[in-house]
Design an enzyme around this catalytic site. Structure first.
Site, mmCIF file in Angstrom:
data_model
loop_
_atom_site.group_PDB
_atom_site.id
_atom_site.type_symbol
_atom_site.label_atom_id
_atom_site.label_comp_id
_atom_site.label_asym_id
_atom_site.label_seq_id
_atom_site.Cartn_x
_atom_site.Cartn_y
_atom_site.Cartn_z
ATOM 1 N N GLY A 230 55.949 40.354 36.837
ATOM 2 C CA GLY A 230 55.037 40.085 35.728
ATOM 3 C C GLY A 230 53.595 40.148 36.164
ATOM 4 O O GLY A 230 53.274 40.196 37.346
ATOM 5 N N GLY B 287 49.866 38.363 34.804
ATOM 6 C CA GLY B 287 49.203 37.496 33.838
ATOM 7 C C GLY B 287 47.712 37.520 34.029
ATOM 8 O O GLY B 287 47.202 38.265 34.872
ATOM 9 N N GLY B 288 47.029 36.710 33.245
ATOM 10 C CA GLY B 288 45.578 36.678 33.291
ATOM 11 C C GLY B 288 45.042 36.293 34.660
ATOM 12 O O GLY B 288 43.919 36.609 35.007
ATOM 13 N N VAL C 113 52.971 38.305 39.373
ATOM 14 C CA VAL C 113 54.088 37.432 39.742
ATOM 15 C C VAL C 113 55.179 38.266 40.404
ATOM 16 O O VAL C 113 55.517 39.350 39.926
ATOM 17 C CB VAL C 113 54.673 36.729 38.504
ATOM 18 C CG1 VAL C 113 55.691 35.686 38.927
ATOM 19 C CG2 VAL C 113 53.585 36.098 37.676
ATOM 20 N N LYS D 98 53.348 33.473 42.398
ATOM 21 C CA LYS D 98 52.180 33.923 41.650
ATOM 22 C C LYS D 98 51.015 34.089 42.613
ATOM 23 O O LYS D 98 50.564 33.137 43.233
ATOM 24 C CB LYS D 98 51.827 32.908 40.573
ATOM 25 C CG LYS D 98 50.567 33.257 39.845
ATOM 26 C CD LYS D 98 50.687 33.010 38.379
ATOM 27 C CE LYS D 98 49.857 34.039 37.638
ATOM 28 N NZ LYS D 98 50.105 34.065 36.233
ATOM 29 N N ASP E 148 46.929 30.114 27.937
ATOM 30 C CA ASP E 148 47.568 31.420 27.843
ATOM 31 C C ASP E 148 49.026 31.271 27.422
ATOM 32 O O ASP E 148 49.916 31.884 27.997
ATOM 33 C CB ASP E 148 47.430 32.167 29.178
ATOM 34 C CG ASP E 148 47.581 33.681 29.019
ATOM 35 O OD1 ASP E 148 47.574 34.148 27.854
ATOM 36 O OD2 ASP E 148 47.713 34.381 30.034
#
Ligand code: NAG
Ligand code: NAG
Ligand code: NAG
Ligand code: NAG
Ligand code: NAG
Ligand code: NAG
Length: 623
Positions: free
Chosen positions: A335, A337-338, A342, A356, A453
């Protein structure tokens, strides 16, 4: 003569019983920045020993503060200081500093930088310039003020904190002040503020402002709070936690005259002997208690035993993480994210983890990161993904989470085949679970955390399809507010961002509530808000929902795959709640606490929603 001995003994006993309160909390932080360790028997170690003993010996002076540098012009220089609470006697101050010197070398055996706080003193050393504002520790008292009293309480706090910090700042000598105010006829609130004496008024002023600024985050509604910053500290409680006798400059011990009679002597001797026996027992007890406290972390119990030394066990080696994720290989990436990417990983012991890797854009110091990650690890809720630990090496800042084998909610919700697995009872359970997790972040944990988020891809589903919110606290670890103010970088995801956040960068629990509303609409409709948004159709999900609501056809919104499995009442109630969450005006949106209540109890009547904020009128945020 014998009276003199007894009074000395009494003095000693008084000091040891005060010493008990010296230990009532102990918090420390060993720096891990750059892994700067010193070698055993090195010059640095020798200098540090000199430093600590000179700090301890100077603690018997009445100043209650001392700062010094050992070998200032050598590469092995070390600077240190201690600050005792303004109401401590030199004897107590010295015993606290002595304990702190010993304890800091035990807890941080070979770090070149450390800080430790006790109830009545703080000691710190470093081999480089000390940042006076980090790390900081907020401690909220677990008991809270009644909701009906909160507004008045907050007003009193603001007033009194301004007073007491202002007063502390204008003191010559110790920058220390206390204040009390009757909150009700039977309850008095006590305040304390202190800043390091040789600092300028303006830096103390800004330290106090930031300390007060931490309060809403950590301690909103708490009956007491302590904010520890190396340069300054503030505290308030509903009980006199400082020595009022010293503060009001009355003598601690009544003046003694030589004309005490024999009765008094007997009357004092017996308690002295009893007390001596207690002292011996007490010492053992103290030692036991103290050593027990070092291993536990009782943040929510009485907020006195914060022990950041547990940190060591939360630290992951970068090498271990690299091995687990095949050096952050793309095939392990699960993944983005902002705040970073990940990766899935498998530790040497077979445990699966999600890693992360934070973007290296944070202005935040290493101590602060460590500090906060340690606090985040303590957040535990069945609807939150568990943070297992972290890694801080060189430029890498990494958070290690439990791995949830099932995929994130979006992988089910927006997939034509997999969405069939999510029947109505499952979707309802997800909505309720996410609401509970968010409530915990906002109000029930000791730290107030704004997720910033929340979206379908940040809700993971476990094997039983229980929702677990991920990525919480990253904003906090990143000091999102500050980052955003300084860089105008808005972290978050289009389509989930409240208008006041997307356009003005305003963050509050209500911006999370907005995202929650969007998420609920997505769960109900099985449609991505961003799809509609990006296709520039006139109807985004919110207007689509609103139109159906006003035309009294809310059930039209339901994902066609739900036909047959849904509960009419539950579905309409969820749509209603979602519409309340996405209203333009943040103050009209319910809090997570209200939402959980609305979901749990049908006896709560819901207000009518106003027209939702229109996504179409939003400026595109800089990302
Ligand atoms: C450090 O000094 C102590 C005592 O002088 C000695 O016992 C110890 O072995 C030394 N350690 C190292 C690593 O040299
Ligand atoms: C305070 O520390 C200095 C060294 O930094 C030392 O020379 C001095 O003797 C100490 N004062 C007392 C009272 O011990
Ligand atoms: C003091 O120590 C720091 C860190 O080891 C070093 O960077 C600095 O140059 C030293 N100061 C002097 C004057 O050597
Ligand atoms: C001291 O530092 C080294 C790294 O240089 C580390 O491996 C070791 O575990 C540390 N010792 C203690 C007692 O923490
Ligand atoms: C928290 O507040 C309660 C009530 O004022 C008090 O009895 C208790 O000692 C406080 N706890 C701490 C750690 O100060
Ligand atoms: C920390 O590490 C960076 C590079 O990783 C280096 O440039 C810097 O000098 C180090 N700082 C200290 C205090 O050792």
């Amino acid at each position: 003569m014998s009276i003199f001995i007894i009074l000395t003994l009494l003095g000693f006993l008084r000091f040891t019983s005060e010493a008990a309160s010296v230990f009532s909390f102990t918090i420390h932080s060993c720096s891990t920045s750059n892994r700067t360790y010193f070698e055993p028997n090195s010059t640095f170690q020798a200098n540090l020993n000199v430093l600590l003993s000179s700090l301890t010996s100077n603690a018997s002076l009445p100043d209650g503060y001392y700062r010094t540098t050992v070998s200032p012009s050598s590469p092995s220089n070390v600077t240190g200081l201690f600050l005792c609470r303004g109401d401590t006697t030199p004897a107590v101050c010295q015993s606290c500093v002595a304990a702190a010197s010993m304890e800091i070398t035990r807890r941080c055996p070979n770090q070149t930088e450390s800080i430790i706080w006790y109830n009545v003193c703080m000691l710190r050393y470093s081999n480089r310039d000390l940042n006076p504002l980090v790390p900081y520790v907020p401690l909220g008292n677990i008991s809270t003020i009644a909701i009906s009293e909160r507004d008045r309480f907050d007003a009193v706090l603001v007033n009194m904190l301004n007073d007491v910090t202002g007063k502390a700042n204008t003191q010559t000598g110790k920058k220390f002040a206390t204040a009390e105010v009757d909150f009700t006829s039977s309850e008095t609130l006590y305040f304390l503020a202190q800043c390091i004496p040789d600092s300028s008024n303006s830096i103390c002023y800004s330290c106090f402002r930031s300390a007060i600024g931490f309060l809403p985050d950590c301690c909103s509604g708490s009956k007491g709070a302590t904010i520890l910053v190396p340069l300054c500290n503030i505290r308030y409680e509903f009980y006199p936690f400082y020595n009022r006798a010293v503060v009001s400059s009355e003598p601690l011990v009544p003046p003694t005259s030589g004309s005490r009679n024999i009765l008094l002597l007997v009357a004092t001797l017996v308690p002295v002997l009893v007390a001596l026996a207690l002292l011996v027992l007490g010492c053992c007890f103290l030692r036991k208690r103290a050593s027990k406290k070092y291993n536990t972390y009782t943040f929510t119990e009485d907020s006195t035993g914060i022990d950041l030394s547990g940190i060591e066990s939360l630290k992951f080696e970068l090498a271990a993480i690299e091995a687990a994720t095949k050096k952050f290989s793309d095939e392990n990436k699960i993944g983005q994210g902002g705040y970073g990417a990940v990766y899935k990983g498998i530790l040497a012991n077979g445990q699966e983890i999600a890693v992360k890797r934070l973007l290296a854009t944070s202005l935040q110091g290493a101590l602060e990161f460590t500090n906060e990650a340690a606090l985040m690890v303590k957040l535990q809720h069945r609807n939150l993904v568990r943070l297992l630990g972290f890694c801080l090496e060189g430029q890498e800042k990494i958070l290690v989470y439990e791995y949830i084998p099932n995929k994130s909610l979006d992988k089910f919700l927006f997939d034509l085949q997999r969405k069939r697995i999510l029947d109505w009872p499952k979707r309802y359970k997800i909505i309720v679970g996410v609401a509970r997790g968010m409530l915990y972040l906002h109000e029930d944990s000791q730290l107030r955390i704004i997720h910033r988020d929340l979206k379908a891809s940040n809700v993971l589903l476990d094997a039983n399809m229980n929702p677990k919110i991920s990525d919480f606290g990253v904003a906090k670890i990143f000091h999102g507010d500050q980052t955003q103010l300084n860089t105008r970088r808005i972290v978050g995801t289009r389509g989930y961002m409240s208008p006041e956040y997307a356009m003005r960068g305003q963050i509050s629990v209500k911006s999370d509530v907005f995202s929650f509303g969007v998420l609920v609409l997505e769960i109900i409709t099985g449609q991505k808000n961003t799809d509609l948004y990006q296709s520039h159709q006139a109807n985004d999900l919110l207007s689509y929902a609103w139109n159906n609501w006003t035309q009294k056809t809310p059930l039209e919104l339901l994902d066609p795959t739900l036909r047959g499995s849904y509960s009419r009442n539950e579905a309409i109630r969820c749509i209603h709640i979602a519409l309340l969450c996405v209203q333009e005006n943040p103050s009209y949106r319910p809090t997570m606490a209200t939402i959980v209540l609305m979901l749990n109890s049908y006896s709560v009547t819901l207000p009518l929603p106003q027209k939702p904020a229109s996504l179409m009128h939003r400026r595109t945020p800089d990302r």
